[in-house]
Write a protein that holds these residues in place. Structure first.
Motif, mmCIF file in Angstrom:
data_model
loop_
_atom_site.group_PDB
_atom_site.id
_atom_site.type_symbol
_atom_site.label_atom_id
_atom_site.label_comp_id
_atom_site.label_asym_id
_atom_site.label_seq_id
_atom_site.Cartn_x
_atom_site.Cartn_y
_atom_site.Cartn_z
ATOM 1 N N GLU A 102 0.758 -1.031 0.091
ATOM 2 C CA GLU A 102 -0.076 0.070 -0.244
ATOM 3 C C GLU A 102 0.914 1.264 -0.010
ATOM 4 O O GLU A 102 1.844 1.043 0.269
ATOM 5 N N THR A 103 0.199 2.398 -0.211
ATOM 6 C CA THR A 103 0.932 3.824 -0.113
ATOM 7 C C THR A 103 -0.049 4.328 1.123
ATOM 8 O O THR A 103 -1.242 4.679 0.859
ATOM 9 N N LEU A 104 0.813 4.583 2.233
ATOM 10 C CA LEU A 104 0.184 5.395 3.363
ATOM 11 C C LEU A 104 0.469 6.572 3.279
ATOM 12 O O LEU A 104 1.753 6.959 3.312
ATOM 13 N N GLY A 105 -0.414 7.571 2.900
ATOM 14 C CA GLY A 105 0.039 9.119 3.040
ATOM 15 C C GLY A 105 0.057 9.599 4.270
ATOM 16 O O GLY A 105 -1.050 9.230 5.152
ATOM 17 N N ILE A 106 0.846 10.621 4.768
ATOM 18 C CA ILE A 106 0.970 11.012 6.026
ATOM 19 C C ILE A 106 0.955 12.875 5.690
ATOM 20 O O ILE A 106 1.779 13.261 5.194
ATOM 21 N N VAL A 107 -0.257 13.334 6.404
ATOM 22 C CA VAL A 107 -0.259 14.859 6.070
ATOM 23 C C VAL A 107 -0.445 15.501 7.209
ATOM 24 O O VAL A 107 -1.124 14.989 8.335
ATOM 25 N N GLY A 108 -0.060 16.895 7.255
ATOM 26 C CA GLY A 108 -0.357 17.751 8.360
ATOM 27 C C GLY A 108 0.525 18.964 8.315
ATOM 28 O O GLY A 108 1.356 18.844 7.329
ATOM 29 N N GLU A 109 0.222 20.179 9.099
ATOM 30 C CA GLU A 109 0.821 21.422 8.482
ATOM 31 C C GLU A 109 2.419 21.312 8.896
ATOM 32 O O GLU A 109 2.745 20.240 9.874
ATOM 33 N N SER A 110 3.225 22.235 8.655
ATOM 34 C CA SER A 110 4.473 22.225 8.884
ATOM 35 C C SER A 110 4.715 22.407 10.527
ATOM 36 O O SER A 110 4.108 23.026 11.215
ATOM 37 N N GLY A 111 5.728 21.496 10.811
ATOM 38 C CA GLY A 111 5.978 21.463 12.548
ATOM 39 C C GLY A 111 5.304 20.288 13.108
ATOM 40 O O GLY A 111 5.562 20.506 14.330
ATOM 41 N N CYS A 112 4.445 19.608 12.537
ATOM 42 C CA CYS A 112 3.552 18.570 13.337
ATOM 43 C C CYS A 112 4.315 17.297 13.591
ATOM 44 O O CYS A 112 3.743 16.482 14.284
ATOM 45 N N GLY A 113 5.456 17.069 13.088
ATOM 46 C CA GLY A 113 6.107 15.902 13.494
ATOM 47 C C GLY A 113 6.265 14.969 12.262
ATOM 48 O O GLY A 113 6.828 13.931 12.635
ATOM 49 N N LYS A 114 6.100 15.372 11.096
ATOM 50 C CA LYS A 114 6.091 14.220 10.020
ATOM 51 C C LYS A 114 7.509 13.694 9.464
ATOM 52 O O LYS A 114 7.826 12.611 9.745
ATOM 53 N N THR A 115 8.459 14.894 9.610
ATOM 54 C CA THR A 115 9.880 14.613 9.398
ATOM 55 C C THR A 115 10.612 13.659 10.354
ATOM 56 O O THR A 115 11.165 12.836 10.270
ATOM 57 N N SER A 116 10.325 14.246 11.590
ATOM 58 C CA SER A 116 10.876 13.282 13.025
ATOM 59 C C SER A 116 10.379 11.818 12.887
ATOM 60 O O SER A 116 10.936 10.954 12.996
ATOM 61 N N LEU A 117 9.235 11.563 12.602
ATOM 62 C CA LEU A 117 8.552 10.273 12.451
ATOM 63 C C LEU A 117 9.120 9.475 11.332
ATOM 64 O O LEU A 117 9.589 8.560 11.263
ATOM 65 N N ALA A 118 9.272 10.275 9.938
ATOM 66 C CA ALA A 118 9.960 9.661 9.022
ATOM 67 C C ALA A 118 11.453 9.114 9.306
ATOM 68 O O ALA A 118 11.648 8.168 9.017
ATOM 69 N N ARG A 119 11.991 10.305 9.737
ATOM 70 C CA ARG A 119 13.514 9.578 10.277
ATOM 71 C C ARG A 119 13.658 8.752 11.288
ATOM 72 O O ARG A 119 14.763 7.817 11.277
ATOM 73 N N SER A 120 12.527 8.761 12.263
ATOM 74 C CA SER A 120 12.614 7.566 13.342
ATOM 75 C C SER A 120 12.570 6.298 12.435
ATOM 76 O O SER A 120 12.865 5.153 12.925
ATOM 77 N N LEU A 121 11.549 6.177 11.456
ATOM 78 C CA LEU A 121 11.333 4.709 10.748
ATOM 79 C C LEU A 121 12.366 4.388 9.966
ATOM 80 O O LEU A 121 12.309 3.205 9.614
ATOM 81 N N VAL A 122 13.259 5.240 9.767
ATOM 82 C CA VAL A 122 14.532 4.896 8.897
ATOM 83 C C VAL A 122 15.817 4.804 9.557
ATOM 84 O O VAL A 122 16.881 4.690 8.966
ATOM 85 N N GLY A 123 15.693 5.088 10.696
ATOM 86 C CA GLY A 123 16.837 4.480 11.612
ATOM 87 C C GLY A 123 17.833 5.939 11.718
ATOM 88 O O GLY A 123 19.144 5.961 12.210
ATOM 89 N N LEU A 124 17.390 7.261 11.227
ATOM 90 C CA LEU A 124 18.152 8.551 11.298
ATOM 91 C C LEU A 124 17.949 9.342 12.478
ATOM 92 O O LEU A 124 18.619 9.988 12.872
ATOM 93 N N THR A 125 16.709 9.117 13.531
ATOM 94 C CA THR A 125 16.495 9.632 14.495
ATOM 95 C C THR A 125 16.126 8.811 15.575
ATOM 96 O O THR A 125 15.272 7.852 15.306
ATOM 97 N N LYS A 126 16.871 8.831 16.544
ATOM 98 C CA LYS A 126 16.519 7.910 17.702
ATOM 99 C C LYS A 126 15.073 8.001 18.083
ATOM 100 O O LYS A 126 14.185 8.771 18.541
ATOM 101 N N ILE A 127 14.299 6.713 18.490
ATOM 102 C CA ILE A 127 13.222 6.573 18.983
ATOM 103 C C ILE A 127 13.086 6.774 20.210
ATOM 104 O O ILE A 127 13.897 5.969 20.958
ATOM 105 N N THR A 128 12.248 7.669 21.070
ATOM 106 C CA THR A 128 12.398 7.872 22.276
ATOM 107 C C THR A 128 11.703 6.809 23.053
ATOM 108 O O THR A 128 12.120 6.177 24.215
ATOM 109 N N ALA A 129 10.396 6.415 22.680
ATOM 110 C CA ALA A 129 9.720 5.442 23.406
ATOM 111 C C ALA A 129 8.883 4.832 22.428
ATOM 112 O O ALA A 129 8.595 5.212 21.290
ATOM 113 N N GLY A 130 8.410 3.576 22.698
ATOM 114 C CA GLY A 130 7.217 2.877 21.902
ATOM 115 C C GLY A 130 7.999 1.787 21.029
ATOM 116 O O GLY A 130 9.384 1.671 21.314
ATOM 117 N N SER A 131 7.292 1.020 20.246
ATOM 118 C CA SER A 131 8.021 0.149 19.186
ATOM 119 C C SER A 131 7.518 0.276 17.746
ATOM 120 O O SER A 131 6.531 0.706 17.563
#
Ligand SMILES: Nc1ncnc2c1ncn2[C@@H]1O[C@H](COP(=O)(O)OP(=O)(O)O)[C@@H](O)[C@H]1O
Ligand code: SF4
Ligand SMILES: [Mg+2]
Length: 323
Positions: A41-70
């Motif tokens: 599938e293609t999951l689209g993720i949308v939201g205003e600038s600053g809502c956390g999209k890039t932080s989420l993306a980077r955490s899913l590809v190992g470029l930003t550390k995941i603070t909690a959760g799995s």
């Protein structure tokens, strides 16, 4: 459908440098979100600038550390505890394409060197001929002339550079690609070409795509399902058709009504929902509903407690007491 990614209560926080006599501040960029991504599938993720999209993306590809959760990849691999070595092998299966294609390509390397670099790194036993064949195949697949193999990125347009970045991301035949604002820097017609290319490649290579954008038009064009984010939280997650025809959340309604439309009658009605004010600070998110300070339907209950995403009759996931 098989899950390729299970994201559970994912948090990505940033600790800001402490100022003298002031308590340490924490940015709640992604604040406990849960969703699944299905194979193909293609999951689209949308939201205003600053809502956390890039932080989420980077955490899913190992470029930003995941603070909690799995985050569980292909039903067994926990990404939140993966070591650098494990990420190296994970990057054969999880690749990313970011916003600025020109900056992403090394200006001193030829197109052939850029696209072949991952192959040389992951498959050192491959000989020169095998690598060249694989690179030429990939160039053809993404629509770059094979005659350009020895040219440099500066000789290409932004759209062509994004094709080259896609070729490099796909040369290892990944299962999942995360695209963060990957067409945002491109002209409208080139944008459409790259989106269509990604859709074609998805079909041919059985790819799963997480496609992140602030642009609802682009998200509509490419997504099967859409996740709407606000201040590090999920507001709504629905199939593309439901989201764009009968969404539930006041924030989604506001976002959709802010998309320019040609019909002046619709134009008049849509102004009722247009968003006022800015995104609150992710350093001090509201105690209750994160959208409460901008929501036209807010009441005391919304300010006191945070609504959790719940499944609606049509199968959407919505975080709102009044949806
Ligand atoms: N490395 C960082 N250090 C501190 N704050 C950050 C960092 N990266 C992002 N942020 C903050 O996290 C929030 C979410 O940012 P981001 O993930 O880039 O959102 P988006 O991609 O939706 O624009 C913003 O308030 C941003 O300033
Ligand atoms: S919970 Fe209340 S404030 Fe939040 S979106 Fe729903 S109505 Fe608005
Ligand atoms: Mg971003």
């Amino acid at each position: 459908m098989k899950k390729i990614l299970e994201v559970k209560q994912l948090k990505v926080y940033f600790l800001l440098r402490r100022k003298i006599f002031k308590p340490a501040q924490v940015v709640h960029a992604v604040d406990g979100i849960t969703f699944d991504v299905y194979e193909g599938e293609t999951l689209g993720i949308v939201g205003e600038s600053g809502c956390g999209k890039t932080s989420l993306a980077r955490s899913l590809v190992g470029l930003t550390k995941i603070t909690a959760g799995s985050v569980i990849f292909r039903e067994h691999k926990h990404l939140e505890t993966a070591s650098d070595l494990e990420w190296r092998s994970l990057h054969r299966e999880i690749q990313f394409i970011f916003q600025d294609p020109v900056a992403a390509l090394n200006p001193r390397m030829t197109i052939g060197e850029i696209i072949s670099e991952p192959l040389k790194s992951y498959f050192p036993h491959m000989d020169k001929k095998e690598i060249t064949v694989a690179v030429l195949d990939m160039m053809q697949l993404v629509g770059i002339s094979t005659a350009d193999i020895n040219r440099y990125p500066s000789e290409f347009s932004g759209g062509q550079c994004q094709r080259i970045a896609i070729a490099r991301a796909l040369i290892l035949k990944p299962k999942l690609i995360v695209c963060d604002e990957s067409v945002s820097a491109l002209d409208v017609s080139i944008k459409a070409q790259i989106i269509n290319l990604l859709k074609d490649l998805q079909r041919q290579l059985n790819l799963t795509i997480i496609f992140i954008s602030h642009d609802l038009g682009v998200i509509k064009h490419i997504s099967n399902r859409v996740l709407v984010m606000y201040l590090g939280n999920i507001m709504e997650l629905a199939s593309r058709d439901i989201l764009y025809s009968k969404c539930h959340h006041p924030y989604t309604k506001a976002l959709l009504s802010a998309v320019p439309v040609a019909n002046p009658l619709v134009e008049r009605q849509r102004s009722l929902h247009i968003l006022k004010g800015d995104l609150p600070s992710p350093i001090n998110p509201p105690v209750g509903c994160v959208f409460s300070c901008r929501c036209p339907l807010v009441d005391d209950n919304c300010r006191a407690a945070r609504p959790q995403p719940l499944v609606t009759d049509d199968g959407s996931l919505v975080a709102c007491f009044k949806a």
